[in-house]
Motif scaffolding. Structure first.
Motif, PDB file in Angstrom:
ATOM      1  N   LEU A 238       4.127 -18.270  -4.964  1.00 29.45           N
ATOM      2  CA  LEU A 238       3.284 -17.991  -6.126  1.00 29.45           C
ATOM      3  C   LEU A 238       3.605 -16.622  -6.717  1.00 29.45           C
ATOM      4  N   LYS A 239       3.865 -15.643  -5.858  1.00 24.29           N
ATOM      5  CA  LYS A 239       4.200 -14.305  -6.341  1.00 24.29           C
ATOM      6  C   LYS A 239       5.495 -14.344  -7.169  1.00 24.29           C
ATOM      7  N   SER A 240       6.456 -15.130  -6.723  1.00 26.23           N
ATOM      8  CA  SER A 240       7.707 -15.271  -7.474  1.00 26.23           C
ATOM      9  C   SER A 240       7.466 -15.899  -8.834  1.00 26.23           C
ATOM     10  N   ILE A 241       6.580 -16.885  -8.886  1.00 23.31           N
ATOM     11  CA  ILE A 241       6.288 -17.579 -10.144  1.00 23.31           C
ATOM     12  C   ILE A 241       5.637 -16.635 -11.151  1.00 23.31           C
ATOM     13  N   ILE A 242       4.609 -15.901 -10.736  1.00 24.78           N
ATOM     14  CA  ILE A 242       3.888 -15.070 -11.700  1.00 24.78           C
ATOM     15  C   ILE A 242       4.691 -13.830 -12.099  1.00 24.78           C
ATOM     16  N   ASN A 243       5.757 -13.526 -11.363  1.00 22.11           N
ATOM     17  CA  ASN A 243       6.612 -12.398 -11.741  1.00 22.11           C
ATOM     18  C   ASN A 243       7.592 -12.756 -12.853  1.00 22.11           C
ATOM     19  N   ASP A 244       7.740 -14.039 -13.144  1.00 23.14           N
ATOM     20  CA  ASP A 244       8.711 -14.460 -14.143  1.00 23.14           C
ATOM     21  C   ASP A 244       8.045 -14.626 -15.506  1.00 23.14           C
ATOM     22  N   GLU A 245       8.642 -14.013 -16.520  1.00 21.43           N
ATOM     23  CA  GLU A 245       8.060 -14.025 -17.857  1.00 21.43           C
ATOM     24  C   GLU A 245       7.950 -15.424 -18.439  1.00 21.43           C
ATOM     25  N   MET A 246       8.958 -16.269 -18.208  1.00 25.87           N
ATOM     26  CA  MET A 246       8.902 -17.608 -18.782  1.00 25.87           C
ATOM     27  C   MET A 246       7.805 -18.440 -18.125  1.00 25.87           C
ATOM     28  N   ALA A 247       7.668 -18.322 -16.806  1.00 23.49           N
ATOM     29  CA  ALA A 247       6.622 -19.073 -16.112  1.00 23.49           C
ATOM     30  C   ALA A 247       5.238 -18.651 -16.593  1.00 23.49           C
ATOM     31  N   ARG A 248       5.087 -17.369 -16.919  1.00 26.11           N
ATOM     32  CA  ARG A 248       3.790 -16.852 -17.376  1.00 26.11           C
ATOM     33  C   ARG A 248       3.371 -17.431 -18.727  1.00 26.11           C
ATOM     34  N   LEU A 249       4.334 -17.967 -19.478  1.00 24.26           N
ATOM     35  CA  LEU A 249       4.006 -18.608 -20.748  1.00 24.26           C
ATOM     36  C   LEU A 249       3.033 -19.763 -20.563  1.00 24.26           C
ATOM     37  N   PHE A 250       3.068 -20.390 -19.380  1.00 25.99           N
ATOM     38  CA  PHE A 250       2.300 -21.609 -19.160  1.00 25.99           C
ATOM     39  C   PHE A 250       1.028 -21.363 -18.348  1.00 25.99           C
ATOM     40  N   LEU A 251       0.720 -20.115 -18.056  1.00 32.05           N
ATOM     41  CA  LEU A 251      -0.471 -19.792 -17.277  1.00 32.05           C
ATOM     42  C   LEU A 251      -1.485 -19.059 -18.133  1.00 32.05           C
ATOM     43  N   ASP A 252      -2.769 -19.355 -17.910  1.00 34.27           N
ATOM     44  CA  ASP A 252      -3.820 -18.632 -18.620  1.00 34.27           C
ATOM     45  C   ASP A 252      -3.860 -17.190 -18.130  1.00 34.27           C
ATOM     46  N   GLU A 253      -4.238 -16.287 -19.028  1.00 36.43           N
ATOM     47  CA  GLU A 253      -4.220 -14.865 -18.700  1.00 36.43           C
ATOM     48  C   GLU A 253      -5.136 -14.537 -17.529  1.00 36.43           C
ATOM     49  N   ASP A 254      -6.316 -15.164 -17.473  1.00 34.46           N
ATOM     50  CA  ASP A 254      -7.245 -14.868 -16.375  1.00 34.46           C
ATOM     51  C   ASP A 254      -6.692 -15.333 -15.033  1.00 34.46           C
ATOM     52  N   ILE A 255      -5.938 -16.444 -15.045  1.00 33.80           N
ATOM     53  CA  ILE A 255      -5.312 -16.920 -13.809  1.00 33.80           C
ATOM     54  C   ILE A 255      -4.250 -15.940 -13.342  1.00 33.80           C
ATOM     55  N   ILE A 256      -3.452 -15.434 -14.288  1.00 29.63           N
ATOM     56  CA  ILE A 256      -2.413 -14.458 -13.948  1.00 29.63           C
ATOM     57  C   ILE A 256      -3.034 -13.214 -13.319  1.00 29.63           C
ATOM     58  N   LEU A 257      -4.118 -12.703 -13.922  1.00 29.04           N
ATOM     59  CA  LEU A 257      -4.771 -11.493 -13.416  1.00 29.04           C
ATOM     60  C   LEU A 257      -5.333 -11.714 -12.017  1.00 29.04           C
ATOM     61  N   LYS A 258      -5.950 -12.879 -11.787  1.00 28.75           N
ATOM     62  CA  LYS A 258      -6.517 -13.182 -10.465  1.00 28.75           C
ATOM     63  C   LYS A 258      -5.423 -13.279  -9.409  1.00 28.75           C
ATOM     64  N   LEU A 259      -4.322 -13.949  -9.772  1.00 25.18           N
ATOM     65  CA  LEU A 259      -3.223 -14.097  -8.821  1.00 25.18           C
ATOM     66  C   LEU A 259      -2.570 -12.748  -8.521  1.00 25.18           C
ATOM     67  N   GLU A 260      -2.386 -11.929  -9.552  1.00 24.09           N
ATOM     68  CA  GLU A 260      -1.791 -10.604  -9.336  1.00 24.09           C
ATOM     69  C   GLU A 260      -2.643  -9.767  -8.391  1.00 24.09           C
ATOM     70  N   ASN A 261      -3.955  -9.879  -8.526  1.00 25.37           N
ATOM     71  CA  ASN A 261      -4.860  -9.129  -7.655  1.00 25.37           C
ATOM     72  C   ASN A 261      -4.804  -9.644  -6.217  1.00 25.37           C
ATOM     73  N   LYS A 262      -4.809 -10.963  -6.067  1.00 23.40           N
ATOM     74  CA  LYS A 262      -4.796 -11.561  -4.731  1.00 23.40           C
ATOM     75  C   LYS A 262      -3.466 -11.360  -4.014  1.00 23.40           C
ATOM     76  N   LEU A 263      -2.383 -11.266  -4.793  1.00 26.34           N
ATOM     77  CA  LEU A 263      -1.036 -11.236  -4.194  1.00 26.34           C
ATOM     78  C   LEU A 263      -0.373  -9.858  -4.311  1.00 26.34           C
ATOM     79  N   LYS A 264      -1.166  -8.831  -4.555  1.00 26.59           N
ATOM     80  CA  LYS A 264      -0.579  -7.503  -4.806  1.00 26.59           C
ATOM     81  C   LYS A 264       0.220  -6.976  -3.621  1.00 26.59           C
ATOM     82  N   ASP A 265      -0.121  -7.386  -2.387  1.00 32.69           N
ATOM     83  CA  ASP A 265       0.594  -6.900  -1.197  1.00 32.69           C
ATOM     84  C   ASP A 265       1.585  -7.920  -0.642  1.00 32.69           C
ATOM     85  N   VAL A 266       1.859  -8.959  -1.425  1.00 32.70           N
ATOM     86  CA  VAL A 266       2.749 -10.038  -0.957  1.00 32.70           C
ATOM     87  C   VAL A 266       4.150  -9.857  -1.534  1.00 32.70           C
TER      88      VAL A 266
END
Length: 331
Positions: A87-115
């Motif tokens: 999941l961390k690899s997915i949200i780090n990619d700009e193209m993949a982020r095109l298909f995710l809602d902003e609130d989901i991205i923020l939640k995942l970034e917070n949960k995976l900050k140490d991954v």
């Protein structure tokens, strides 16, 4: 994402066996269950604690005597370390982020900050892609909404009301293509995303569109398309000769990665069957030509004849060019 689907991986198989045997009367100790999970080589300590009920948020799949527990409450999702890294690899990619809602991205970034990321996707960024356009298309897929879109094709401008059918990313061309079912014409169109000038949800439904919306909601979009487009489906059957120095089999699957397909090995070659719609035939023929002498079309006959005609036309053009330029033009 299917690779990490709990219902298709080894963890689910192990848990199913435990529960089925528990129903038949077998008793398991904590140590036996823990060892079974460790043997999968996938489960981490957090997952094992959740299964055994040692954590603050256990899965509650089984009671203390390992009898299955059935409840209306949803089982919490506790991803493994491997899934978190993916999941961390997915949200780090700009193209993949095109298909995710902003609130989901923020939640995942917070949960995976140490991954640590599992890999770097390193996809090319599609130029001039409109984020709003992607969001409208994704929401239309998700909620079965009609869209109104305006695009330019060969210098002519068109405006239609339609239903998105499939969004494809063509790696070799580094571009998105959208297949849209045009309601007015009752057929599919294949559109480059960068040729779409405007797109929005179409909410002003007349009586016919309201009935169509209800029909799609009741039978599902997949069944609707299957019925409406059944006469446009074509099955391409090819023989692929595996040439390892050219990675032929891999190339064939790569070229047709966005299509429904199946393949099987026969003696010293592969048979590849690809399903596509007639509107997409030009692109399919380009992919066939890309395989060169390593692909032989078995059926349909009309596609085979089109490919042969194109090859003969190319040969004749080259022959005329050689005759006009003479033998010394390459020197």
């Amino acid at each position: 994402m299917e690779y990490f689907n709990t219902y298709k991986n080894k963890l689910f198989i192990i848990l199913t066996r435990i529960m089925n045997q528990a129903v038949d009367g077998r008793k398991f100790t904590d140590e036996e269950v823990e060892q079974l999970l460790k043997d999968t080589k996938i489960a981490d300590e957090d997952f094992i604690k959740n299964v055994l009920g040692y954590s603050e948020n256990p899965y509650k799949i089984m009671g203390a005597d390992f009898k299955p527990m059935f409840t209306d409450k949803k089982i919490p999702i506790n991803p493994t370390i491997l899934e978190k890294r993916w999941l961390k690899s997915i949200i780090n990619d700009e193209m993949a982020r095109l298909f995710l809602d902003e609130d989901i991205i923020l939640k995942l970034e917070n949960k995976l900050k140490d991954v640590e990321p599992l890999f770097k996707m390193d996809l090319k960024q599609v130029q001039d892609i409109d984020h709003k356009l992607i969001k409208v298309i994704v929401c239309s897929f998700r909620y079965n909404k009609f869209i109104k879109y305006r695009f330019t094709y060969k210098g002519e401008q068109y405006e239609h009301i339609g239903i998105p059918f499939k969004l494809s990313y063509l790696v070799r061309e580094n571009r998105f293509k959208l297949s849209v079912y045009c309601i007015e014409k009752r057929e599919l169109f294949y559109i480059d995303l960068d040729s779409i000038e405007d797109i929005e949800f179409f909410e002003d439904l007349n009586e016919d569109l309201i009935l169509l919306q209800k029909e799609i909601d009741s039978i599902g979009k997949r069944e609707f398309f299957k019925r409406e487009l059944s006469n446009q489906m074509v099955t391409l059957k090819m023989q692929i000769i595996p040439a390892f120095d050219h990675n032929t089999a891999e190339r064939a699957h790569f070229l047709f990665s966005t299509y429904d397909k199946k393949s099987f090995k026969m003696d010293d070659h592969y048979i590849l069957e690809v399903k596509y719609y007639k509107f997409d035939e030009e692109n399919v023929i380009k992919k066939i030509l890309n395989l060169g002498i390593y692909a032989t079309i078995l059926e349909p006959e009309e596609v085979k004849q089109k490919v042969v005609s194109m090859l003969l036309e190319g040969y004749n053009l080259q022959k005329r060019f050689d005759e006009e330029m003479g033998e010394n033009y390459l020197i």
